[in-house]
Design a protein around this motif. Structure first.
Motif, PDB file in Angstrom:
ATOM      1  N   ASP A  32      -4.849  -4.909   2.948  1.00 38.89           N
ATOM      2  CA  ASP A  32      -4.230  -6.016   3.672  1.00 38.89           C
ATOM      3  C   ASP A  32      -2.890  -6.360   3.021  1.00 38.89           C
ATOM      4  OD1 ASP A  32      -3.729  -8.171   5.315  1.00 38.89           O
ATOM      5  OD2 ASP A  32      -5.004  -9.549   4.182  1.00 38.89           O
TER       6      ASP A  32
ATOM      7  N   LYS B  84       1.179  -6.929   4.114  1.00 41.25           N
ATOM      8  CA  LYS B  84       2.157  -7.047   5.191  1.00 41.25           C
ATOM      9  C   LYS B  84       3.409  -6.240   4.842  1.00 41.25           C
ATOM     10  CE  LYS B  84       0.745 -11.572   6.972  1.00 41.25           C
ATOM     11  NZ  LYS B  84      -0.494 -11.656   6.197  1.00 41.25           N
ATOM     12  N   LYS B  85       4.017  -5.665   5.875  1.00 40.97           N
ATOM     13  CA  LYS B  85       5.209  -4.856   5.646  1.00 40.97           C
ATOM     14  C   LYS B  85       6.409  -5.754   5.378  1.00 40.97           C
ATOM     15  CE  LYS B  85       7.873  -0.967   7.462  1.00 40.97           C
ATOM     16  NZ  LYS B  85       8.075  -0.008   8.569  1.00 40.97           N
ATOM     17  N   ARG B  86       6.999  -5.556   4.218  1.00 41.69           N
ATOM     18  CA  ARG B  86       8.208  -6.269   3.838  1.00 41.69           C
ATOM     19  C   ARG B  86       9.199  -5.250   3.287  1.00 41.69           C
ATOM     20  NH1 ARG B  86       4.082  -9.847   1.920  1.00 41.69           N
ATOM     21  NH2 ARG B  86       4.126 -11.879   2.980  1.00 41.69           N
TER      22      ARG B  86
ATOM     23  N   THR C 288      -4.340   0.301   7.703  1.00 42.35           N
ATOM     24  CA  THR C 288      -4.589  -1.043   8.228  1.00 42.35           C
ATOM     25  C   THR C 288      -6.054  -1.222   8.609  1.00 42.35           C
ATOM     26  OG1 THR C 288      -4.097  -0.328  10.478  1.00 42.35           O
ATOM     27  CG2 THR C 288      -2.250  -1.155   9.153  1.00 42.35           C
TER      28      THR C 288
END
Length: 404
Positions: free
Chosen positions: A223, A225-227, A387
């Motif tokens: 888990d 998030k794409k940054r 994911t």
């Protein structure tokens, strides 16, 4: 479709529990009717009041924390109470439309739950998070000598070797439990479907689960998030994450950092925390922090060092770091190596070899090289991210194949 997810704990207590509970909630959101069957509470708050999710907890202690040691010994060998409650639960379900998915059973439920499902003609699949289907201590690891164990499980040499992390009495109990599991518990002989989380662990376990069974590779989800990728060339610290116990290689990491003369940090806690801090005061030890704090601390990392001495089945933190653009140095003796393209997204070192680890850490002190590998790891991960949606789609495909 109904799925009964079997897990020792009704809350997250480790990697297997995280996968079991998070996948239970995600499957329920995909309109799959889920029953989470566990032994040890309390039930995680996030599981409560979820549509399509029923929770059954036998409200027992795990065998380590059961104050009545005679009861703990008996429960660990064969949990009669759990078997009875599971039998009653399955009486309300249709074997033709139900999957029994086993995640963990050795800490509280025992192998007693599997023959219940088998005898009632339910199809069972087991995720091999560890090596307990074959090895009495679950790790193919000699905790006394701090090295990978290559003895045949349950052989004469296995019986004579005190490899347990506690004592010889505990080892003998584990051996008896393994015989019961292998015989009365039907594990692994009567389970015809297994999910592995890496090709590495599958290749180790295939001879023990049987060549005729069906195995499916479904990596664990993460888990993150794409940054924007971490600017690793601007960071100095080589970072390790996880439990601080001897088999995880904290002293190998600390000594390598000292010899390589680089900044080092260990995000985690464990029985060896004080010893690690005393022996390597230049290594910062954070203690336990929550998942979001781990990610925040990793933002300051130059390289992730996964120094475990065990033949780990996967190593989720390596994927998490790659998703952030942090290259990893991993041993060639565990499943984490499958998540690193050697020389491209990170480096492999010879498992347990201090000189080789120092060499690889020195290589990544080069700004140009670490930046290149960090970006490569970031792009490689996000081309096909691990994911939860991907994980659930893979699980549903496996379930449908089994039911068919």
């Amino acid at each position: 479709m109904n799925v009964v997810i079997i897990n020792d704990y009704a809350y997250v207590n480790g990697g297997a529990g995280q996968v079991a509970l998070s996948s239970a909630m995600a499957l329920a959101e995909h309109n799959v009717k889920i029953t989470l069957f566990s032994a040890v509470g309390p039930v995680a708050p996030e599981l409560l009041d979820k549509a399509n999710l029923r929770i059954i907890c036998t409200n027992q202690c795990d065998i380590l924390n059961e104050p009545n040691r005679i009861k703990a010994i008996a429960q660990g060998l064969w949990n009669t109470k759990a078997a009875k409650i599971l039998a009653d639960t399955l009486d309300c379900l249709d074997p033709n439309d139900t999957i029994i998915h086993v995640h963990s059973w050795t800490k509280a439920l025992s192998s007693s739950i599997v023959p219940v499902a088998i005898n009632k003609k339910f199809k069972v699949v087991c995720t091999l998070h560890d090596y307990f289907v074959a090895c009495p201590n679950g790790g193919f690891f000699d905790y006394k000598n701090n090295e990978i164990c290559r003895r045949q499980p349950l052989s004469f040499k296995c019986w004579c070797n005190n490899c347990d992390s506690r004592n010889i009495i505990q080892k003998q109990w584990r051996l008896i439990r393994q015989y019961i599991q292998k015989g009365f518990g039907c594990i692994p002989s009567e389970i015809k479907h297994f999910i592995t989380i890496s090709d590495f662990s599958r290749n180790i376990l295939k001879p023990y689960v049987g060549l005729e069974v069906k195995t499916y590779t479904v990596p664990n989800p993460i888990d993150v998030k794409k940054r924007e990728p971490v600017a690793v060339d601007q960071n100095k610290s080589f970072v390790a994450v996880g439990r601080i116990s001897k088999e995880k290689g904290p002293f190998l990491f600390g000594e390598a950092a000292r010899q390589a003369e680089c900044a080092a940090a260990y995000i985690g806690d464990g029985v060896c925390k004080s010893e690690l801090s005393a022996q390597y005061p230049q290594t910062t030890v954070t203690g336990w922090v929550n998942r979001q704090e781990v990610y925040s601390l990793l933002q300051k990392a130059r390289v992730l060092v996964f120094a475990s001495l065990c033949p780990e089945t996967q190593g989720i933190v390596v994927m998490e770091s790659a998703a952030m653009g942090i290259p990893a140095i991993v041993p060639d003796t565990c499943g984490a190596r499958e998540m690193v393209i050697n020389g491209v997204t990170g480096l492999w070192f010879q498992g347990g070899n201090i000189s080789d680890l120092v060499k690889k850490m020195k290589l990544l002190q080069d700004d140009s090289m670490v930046q290149k590998m960090g970006l490569a790891s970031y792009h490689a991960y996000w081309e096909n991210p691990f994911t939860m949606d991907r994980h659930i789609n893979s699980l549903l495909s496996v379930y449908e194949q089994i039911l068919a």
